[in-house]
Write an enzyme that holds these catalytic residues in place. Structure first.
Site, mmCIF file in Angstrom:
data_model
loop_
_atom_site.group_PDB
_atom_site.id
_atom_site.type_symbol
_atom_site.label_atom_id
_atom_site.label_comp_id
_atom_site.label_asym_id
_atom_site.label_seq_id
_atom_site.Cartn_x
_atom_site.Cartn_y
_atom_site.Cartn_z
ATOM 1 N N ALA A 133 0.860 -1.184 0.000
ATOM 2 C CA ALA A 133 0.000 0.000 0.000
ATOM 3 C C ALA A 133 0.893 1.229 0.000
ATOM 4 C CB ALA A 133 -0.918 0.011 1.218
ATOM 5 N N ALA A 135 0.650 5.469 0.390
ATOM 6 C CA ALA A 135 -0.175 6.630 0.719
ATOM 7 C C ALA A 135 0.619 7.913 0.489
ATOM 8 C CB ALA A 135 -0.647 6.538 2.170
ATOM 9 N N SER A 136 0.027 9.044 0.845
ATOM 10 C CA SER A 136 0.659 10.331 0.566
ATOM 11 C C SER A 136 1.878 10.584 1.433
ATOM 12 C CB SER A 136 -0.350 11.465 0.766
ATOM 13 O OG SER A 136 -0.934 11.378 2.051
ATOM 14 N N ALA A 138 3.380 7.830 3.608
ATOM 15 C CA ALA A 138 4.172 6.618 3.856
ATOM 16 C C ALA A 138 3.650 5.469 3.014
ATOM 17 C CB ALA A 138 4.105 6.263 5.347
ATOM 18 N N GLN A 139 4.393 4.380 3.014
ATOM 19 C CA GLN A 139 3.936 3.155 2.372
ATOM 20 C C GLN A 139 4.176 1.973 3.309
ATOM 21 O OE1 GLN A 139 6.248 3.139 -1.265
ATOM 22 N NE2 GLN A 139 7.717 1.660 -0.470
ATOM 23 N N VAL A 140 3.498 0.860 3.018
ATOM 24 C CA VAL A 140 3.500 -0.287 3.928
ATOM 25 C C VAL A 140 4.070 -1.521 3.223
ATOM 26 C CG1 VAL A 140 2.065 -1.824 5.314
ATOM 27 C CG2 VAL A 140 1.514 0.617 5.189
ATOM 28 N N LYS A 155 5.560 0.195 8.211
ATOM 29 C CA LYS A 155 5.185 1.458 7.566
ATOM 30 C C LYS A 155 6.401 2.374 7.540
ATOM 31 C CE LYS A 155 1.464 4.922 7.880
ATOM 32 N NZ LYS A 155 0.248 5.286 8.668
ATOM 33 N N ASP A 290 -10.645 8.314 11.336
ATOM 34 C CA ASP A 290 -10.487 8.014 9.907
ATOM 35 C C ASP A 290 -10.979 6.594 9.629
ATOM 36 O OD1 ASP A 290 -9.804 8.800 7.362
ATOM 37 O OD2 ASP A 290 -7.715 8.204 7.518
#
Length: 510
Positions: A133, A135-136, A138-140, A155, A290
């Site tokens: 995944a 994201a804006s 970080a990534q996982v 992460k 969220d």
């Protein structure tokens, strides 16, 4: 720096919004005055060719924002929580923003991990996947801890994201000042406050230690919640730019067909999502802000798994009680009670007409109660409520806006699982139980105990405080000569009350 050089960045932004067709939609959504429309067009239209093209398959606003990059995507996500600023229609569009950024290379992620944790990745993890995944911020990656064999999610913050965000945030600050200068009427929307809120949020999200702390606190609060799981952080494998937590294995909450095929009761899941959120908001005052489909899974045993704790909401105990009484009043259709609570809490100025306010609340509540179950929405109720209270002079309360936004998102999740779910029926037990626990004799005794404990901590200082207050009251001239301001009778009374409360606390402890 927040100087005029940011005009170039704003021109590129305006050009992108013009090229993607988003400019007109944004100006209409915020009901921009003519001067602001003219300035936006001047900054955008002549330079249209400089704008990014974006993905033509997306709606104009999301197309423009995703084309401009991470800071704009994150800003759009934050603005989706501020329907009071951008309007409910645009807020709904912004909630559709997806993390569409491509992942950064795994080699860079490994280098960041080695720099943060001061050990080679192969020494820490026996398995380490490509990004699962992105994201804006970080990534996982999916990994397995070498020492324990436990499967985890790792992460990693994007390299250079802090500097990139800072450049764009500076431009946002400059733009907010420019908007207020060109259109003083927009000050009621507080654009500069919105940008400051965004800056604080983004800064916090870049420190993954804060997210780990939020996950840890949330897990402690919800440890006894049946059917709910939190992936626990691994502190030894986490740092400012790296967060390692248990891997959350389950079906995506958004895949209703897969959940039904796996034998899960989607109606029960929908009810539990609503009740868990309300329990966390009312009981704990600390909730996941969220809770969209992407941050929820369903385990094989039916437990709901929540993760990604970068955005959390917090409400103090007094506000929780007020909020619960407002909800309870609406559930009971007691609009006089709802009005009285607003006035007693100071949300609405006392010089306004309470009876007129109650009738305005009835106009909000009755159409909702008259609708069928699929159209009843607590989030919409709160949205309409804010409109009414604004007309009666209630200032914007950001903590309730975040709560309302999250309620809308949670309702959306619940509706996707069971379109016919009656939100009020699901909420009533939680709200009623909270009212019973927080209002009444038991709650009063609990409050007195807290007061006694607080005063008890100041016990050794009370004699001196009382003596000082009495001396200043008896010798005001001498007090002024020693540059000590004389206390008012209210201060003396307060000290006396503290002393009496301390005595009461001693009695309670006996």
């Amino acid at each position: 720096m927040r100087g005029p050089h940011n005009i170039l960045r704003l021109i590129r932004t305006g050009a992108t919004f013009e090229r993607t067709g988003a400019m007109a939609a944004v100006l209409d959504a915020v009901d921009a005055p003519i001067r602001l429309r003219l300035a936006a067009r001047v900054m955008g239209w002549p330079f249209r060719w400089l704008g990014y093209k974006g993905d033509p398959t997306l709606p104009p606003i999301t197309r423009a924002i995703t084309a401009l990059g991470p800071a704009y995507i994150k800003f759009g996500q934050i603005l989706s929580t501020r329907a009071d600023v951008v309007g409910p229609e645009m807020a709904g569009q912004l909630r559709m923003l997806q993390d569409r950024l491509p992942p950064f290379p795994t080699d860079l992620a490994k280098k960041a991990i080695e720099a943060e944790l001061r050990a080679p990745v192969d020494q820490l993890f026996s398995e380490f996947s490509e990004p699962v995944a992105a994201a804006s911020i970080a990534q996982v990656h999916r990994a397995r801890v070498r020492e324990t064999g436990r499967e985890v999610a790792v992460k990693v913050v994007r390299p250079g994201i802090g500097a990139a965000f800072k450049r764009d945030i500076d431009a946002f600050h400059f733009g907010a000042r420019l908007i207020q200068l060109l259109s003083p009427g927009t000050r009621r929307l507080r654009p500069r406050d919105v940008v400051r809120h965004f800056e604080q949020t983004v800064t916090g999200e870049q420190d993954l230690r804060l997210e780990a702390a939020a996950a840890s606190e949330f897990a402690e609060n919800t440890a006894r919640d049946e059917g709910f799981q939190i992936p626990m952080p691994h502190w030894a494998l986490s740092s400012r730019r790296v967060l390692t937590a248990d891997w959350a294995e389950g079906l995506p909450m958004g895949d209703r067909d897969a959940l039904i095929a796996a034998g899960h009761d989607t109606t029960e899941l929908a009810r539990r999502v609503i009740q868990l959120f309300l329990s966390h908001a009312l009981r704990d005052g600390f909730f996941h802000a969220d809770m969209h489909h992407g941050n929820l899974k369903v385990a094989a045993n039916g437990d709901i798994i929540a993760y990604d704790f970068g955005i959390m909401g917090e409400i103090d105990e007094y506000t929780r009680r007020v909020y619960a009484q407002i909800l309870y009043g609406f559930i009971q259709r007691d609009y006089r009670l709802v009005a009285r609570v607003h006035f007693e809490a100071g949300y609405v100025p006392r010089d306004r007409d309470e009876a007129a306010f109650a009738r305005a609340l009835r106009a909000v509540g009755e159409p909702i109660f008259g609708a069928d179950a699929s159209r009843i929405s607590m989030g919409n109720l709160l949205s309409y409520l804010f409109e009414v209270t604004e007309r009666f002079g209630m200032p914007t309360r950001t903590e309730l806006i975040l709560l309302q936004r999250t309620m809308v998102v949670v309702e959306g999740v619940a509706r996707s699982l069971d379109p016919q779910l009656n939100i009020w029926d699901a909420a009533k037990p939680v709200v009623s139980d909270y009212i019973k626990a927080s209002v009444g004799p038991k709650a009063a005794i609990s409050d007195l105990t807290h007061i006694a404990q607080t005063v008890g901590r100041y016990g050794p200082l009370l004699p001196r405080m009382i003596e000082q207050a009495l001396w200043e009251r008896a010798h005001p001239e001498e007090a002024r000569l020693t540059l000590i301001q004389p206390r008012s009778s209210g201060t003396l009374l307060l000290v006396a009350i503290l002393a009496l409360a301390a005595g009461a606390g001693i009695g309670l402890s006996l």
